[in-house]
Design a protein around this motif. Structure first.
Motif, PDB file in Angstrom:
ATOM      1  N   LEU A 184       0.721  -0.967  -0.079  1.00  0.00           N
ATOM      2  CA  LEU A 184      -0.061  -0.190  -0.199  1.00  0.00           C
ATOM      3  C   LEU A 184       0.925   1.327   0.002  1.00  0.00           C
ATOM      4  N   SER A 185       0.334   2.308  -0.784  1.00  0.00           N
ATOM      5  CA  SER A 185       1.132   3.568  -0.684  1.00  0.00           C
ATOM      6  C   SER A 185       0.305   4.671  -0.245  1.00  0.00           C
ATOM      7  N   CYS A 186       0.458   5.899   0.294  1.00  0.00           N
ATOM      8  CA  CYS A 186      -0.020   6.963   0.634  1.00  0.00           C
ATOM      9  C   CYS A 186       0.483   8.041   0.223  1.00  0.00           C
ATOM     10  N   ALA A 187      -0.005   9.207  -0.776  1.00  0.00           N
ATOM     11  CA  ALA A 187       0.310  10.280  -1.035  1.00  0.00           C
ATOM     12  C   ALA A 187       0.088  11.480  -0.047  1.00  0.00           C
ATOM     13  N   ALA A 188       0.922  12.079   0.514  1.00  0.00           N
ATOM     14  CA  ALA A 188       0.320  13.188   1.406  1.00  0.00           C
ATOM     15  C   ALA A 188       0.832  14.300   0.763  1.00  0.00           C
ATOM     16  N   SER A 189      -0.121  15.402   0.724  1.00  0.00           N
ATOM     17  CA  SER A 189       0.134  16.720   0.539  1.00  0.00           C
ATOM     18  C   SER A 189      -0.687  17.711   1.602  1.00  0.00           C
ATOM     19  N   GLY A 190      -0.345  19.095   1.317  1.00  0.00           N
ATOM     20  CA  GLY A 190      -0.972  20.137   2.230  1.00  0.00           C
ATOM     21  C   GLY A 190      -0.363  20.416   3.700  1.00  0.00           C
ATOM     22  N   PHE A 191       0.650  19.610   4.045  1.00  0.00           N
ATOM     23  CA  PHE A 191       1.289  19.784   4.927  1.00  0.00           C
ATOM     24  C   PHE A 191       2.956  19.382   4.908  1.00  0.00           C
ATOM     25  N   THR A 192       3.407  19.591   6.142  1.00  0.00           N
ATOM     26  CA  THR A 192       5.024  19.226   5.918  1.00  0.00           C
ATOM     27  C   THR A 192       5.166  17.769   6.467  1.00  0.00           C
ATOM     28  N   PHE A 193       5.207  16.939   5.459  1.00  0.00           N
ATOM     29  CA  PHE A 193       4.978  15.678   5.885  1.00  0.00           C
ATOM     30  C   PHE A 193       6.170  15.077   6.864  1.00  0.00           C
ATOM     31  N   SER A 194       7.393  15.413   6.626  1.00  0.00           N
ATOM     32  CA  SER A 194       8.424  15.240   7.425  1.00  0.00           C
ATOM     33  C   SER A 194       8.487  15.618   8.812  1.00  0.00           C
ATOM     34  N   GLU A 195       7.420  16.341   9.120  1.00  0.00           N
ATOM     35  CA  GLU A 195       7.280  16.871  10.586  1.00  0.00           C
ATOM     36  C   GLU A 195       6.234  16.030  11.403  1.00  0.00           C
ATOM     37  N   HIS A 196       5.796  14.906  10.666  1.00  0.00           N
ATOM     38  CA  HIS A 196       4.880  14.151  11.237  1.00  0.00           C
ATOM     39  C   HIS A 196       4.745  12.946  11.293  1.00  0.00           C
ATOM     40  N   ASP A 197       4.786  12.115  12.379  1.00  0.00           N
ATOM     41  CA  ASP A 197       4.451  10.615  12.384  1.00  0.00           C
ATOM     42  C   ASP A 197       3.239  10.392  11.810  1.00  0.00           C
ATOM     43  N   MET A 198       3.337   8.995  11.203  1.00  0.00           N
ATOM     44  CA  MET A 198       2.164   8.595  10.365  1.00  0.00           C
ATOM     45  C   MET A 198       2.097   7.172  10.858  1.00  0.00           C
ATOM     46  N   SER A 199       0.794   6.870  10.462  1.00  0.00           N
ATOM     47  CA  SER A 199       0.002   5.621  10.801  1.00  0.00           C
ATOM     48  C   SER A 199      -0.816   4.981   9.948  1.00  0.00           C
ATOM     49  N   TRP A 200      -0.931   3.465   9.708  1.00  0.00           N
ATOM     50  CA  TRP A 200      -2.053   3.046   8.953  1.00  0.00           C
ATOM     51  C   TRP A 200      -3.030   2.297  10.144  1.00  0.00           C
ATOM     52  N   VAL A 201      -4.291   2.513   9.705  1.00  0.00           N
ATOM     53  CA  VAL A 201      -5.435   2.271  10.411  1.00  0.00           C
ATOM     54  C   VAL A 201      -6.453   1.424   9.687  1.00  0.00           C
ATOM     55  N   ARG A 202      -6.823   0.174   9.905  1.00  0.00           N
ATOM     56  CA  ARG A 202      -7.783  -0.423   9.197  1.00  0.00           C
ATOM     57  C   ARG A 202      -9.210  -0.546   9.542  1.00  0.00           C
ATOM     58  N   GLN A 203     -10.202  -0.770   8.927  1.00  0.00           N
ATOM     59  CA  GLN A 203     -11.610  -0.865   9.506  1.00  0.00           C
ATOM     60  C   GLN A 203     -12.332  -1.967   8.626  1.00  0.00           C
ATOM     61  N   ALA A 204     -12.592  -3.020   9.217  1.00  0.00           N
ATOM     62  CA  ALA A 204     -13.339  -4.098   8.581  1.00  0.00           C
ATOM     63  C   ALA A 204     -14.772  -3.819   8.631  1.00  0.00           C
ATOM     64  N   PRO A 205     -15.484  -4.525   7.777  1.00  0.00           N
ATOM     65  CA  PRO A 205     -17.058  -4.317   7.539  1.00  0.00           C
ATOM     66  C   PRO A 205     -17.854  -4.501   8.970  1.00  0.00           C
TER      67      PRO A 205
END
Length: 122
Positions: A20-41
């Motif tokens: 999986l990939s996530c393209a980020a924009s609109g903020f300074t990406f290198s300043e933020h921790d990031m996560s993956w979250v999932r939601q099953a039905p």
């Protein structure tokens, strides 16, 4: 405006892999921790993995440890999740999520994307 756009989902058989990939924009990406979250039905959001702003520290839910690998490319403002040995119970909508500055890396999110569907068939 913060934008997080996920891609790379699809349908795989048990034991298969997806990246999986996530393209980020609109903020300074290198300043933020990031996560993956999932939601099953029919279920609530489940934290999967997090990575700190530099990429040095990585965290995983026990259920995915040893099979999933989180990474980031701050030069390209992208976040990735390599998923191996997938199981049917991991069928879900996978979202990338931004951790707020000074937030809890494994629990706080202030923005997340629309998600990418992962379906694992048995």
């Amino acid at each position: 405006e913060v934008q997080l756009v996920e891609s790379g989902g699809g349908m795989v058989q048990t034991g298969g892999s997806l990246r999986l990939s996530c393209a980020a924009s609109g903020f300074t990406f290198s300043e933020h921790d990031m996560s993956w979250v999932r939601q099953a039905p029919g279920k609530g959001p489940e934290w999967v993995s997090s990575i700190n702003f530099s990429g040095y520290s990585k965290y995983y839910a026990d259920s995915v440890k040893g099979r999933f690998t989180i990474s980031r490319d701050n030069a390209k403002n992208t976040l990735h999740l390599q998923m191996d040995s997938l199981k049917p119970e991991e069928t879900a909508l996978y979202h990338c999520a931004r951790v707020p500055l000074h937030g809890l890396i494994t629990g706080d999110y202030d923005n997340w994307g629309q998600g990418t569907q992962v379906t694992v068939s048995s």
